[in-house]
Design an enzyme around this catalytic site. Sequence first.
Site, PDB file in Angstrom:
ATOM      1  N   LYS A  75       0.862  -1.187   0.000  1.00 11.47           N
ATOM      2  CA  LYS A  75       0.000   0.000   0.000  1.00 11.47           C
ATOM      3  C   LYS A  75       0.894   1.231   0.000  1.00 11.47           C
ATOM      4  CE  LYS A  75      -3.874   1.919   2.662  1.00 11.47           C
ATOM      5  NZ  LYS A  75      -4.658   1.770   3.905  1.00 11.47           N
ATOM      6  N   HIS A 124      -0.208   4.419   0.335  1.00 11.50           N
ATOM      7  CA  HIS A 124      -0.828   5.563   1.011  1.00 11.50           C
ATOM      8  C   HIS A 124      -1.235   5.129   2.417  1.00 11.50           C
ATOM      9  CE1 HIS A 124      -4.093   3.254  -0.835  1.00 11.50           C
ATOM     10  NE2 HIS A 124      -4.877   3.693   0.142  1.00 11.50           N
TER      11      HIS A 124
END
Length: 223
Positions: free
Chosen positions: A112, A114
């Site tokens: 991921k 973010h």
Amino acid sequence: MTSPLPTHKTALINTCLENSILKFGTYTLKSGRTSPYFFQAGAFNTASLLSTLSHAYASTISLTSSLPSFDVIFGPAYKGIPLASTTATALFSIAPEKYGTVGYAFNRKEAKDHGEGGTIVGASLQGKRVLVVDDVITAGTAIREAVGIIEANGGEVVGIVVALDRQERLTDGGAESAIMAVRRELKVPVVPILTLADLIAGVGGSQRERMVEYRERWGVSEE
């Protein structure tokens, strides 16, 4: 039933039989072998079934002296994700003072970029002793990947617990099962909740006879 088994094993076998999680028939495995039984781990798909499974994991962990102490339970994506969280809560229900601070974590298949980022969700693995929980070890590829992820994030794998050990040879001419190979390679305890021997002890009739025949043909001599 042909012989007594610990309560958590009997409960799990009965649940598997009653809910067609443990099936009998003719099944072609990835190895190409024809098996008289099939364990469908993904079928623990209700609260009641998952509760029985997680308590079987927790009982196995708490009763197995060869497993060292650990800080985090890790479940490899995807099937290991619910196993890690529910096993942690089941352990807490068994011994809150001992397991109340145990964390749990799992990995994302893709990093991921973010929010909190990274591939690990849950407790940090950095500097932690990690117990891996998974459904089965077939060839050992997935568990080796999990170990690599844990080590890359600063953790140390100290043990592995799986639902079932089929206790059969990896190769036709070999002497090791998948679990035996992983134990030898990783040098950590690999503990199953159930083994083929347990299934044979907990099931009767022609189903038992067919499993005995399968073990005689493909089983390892000792674990």
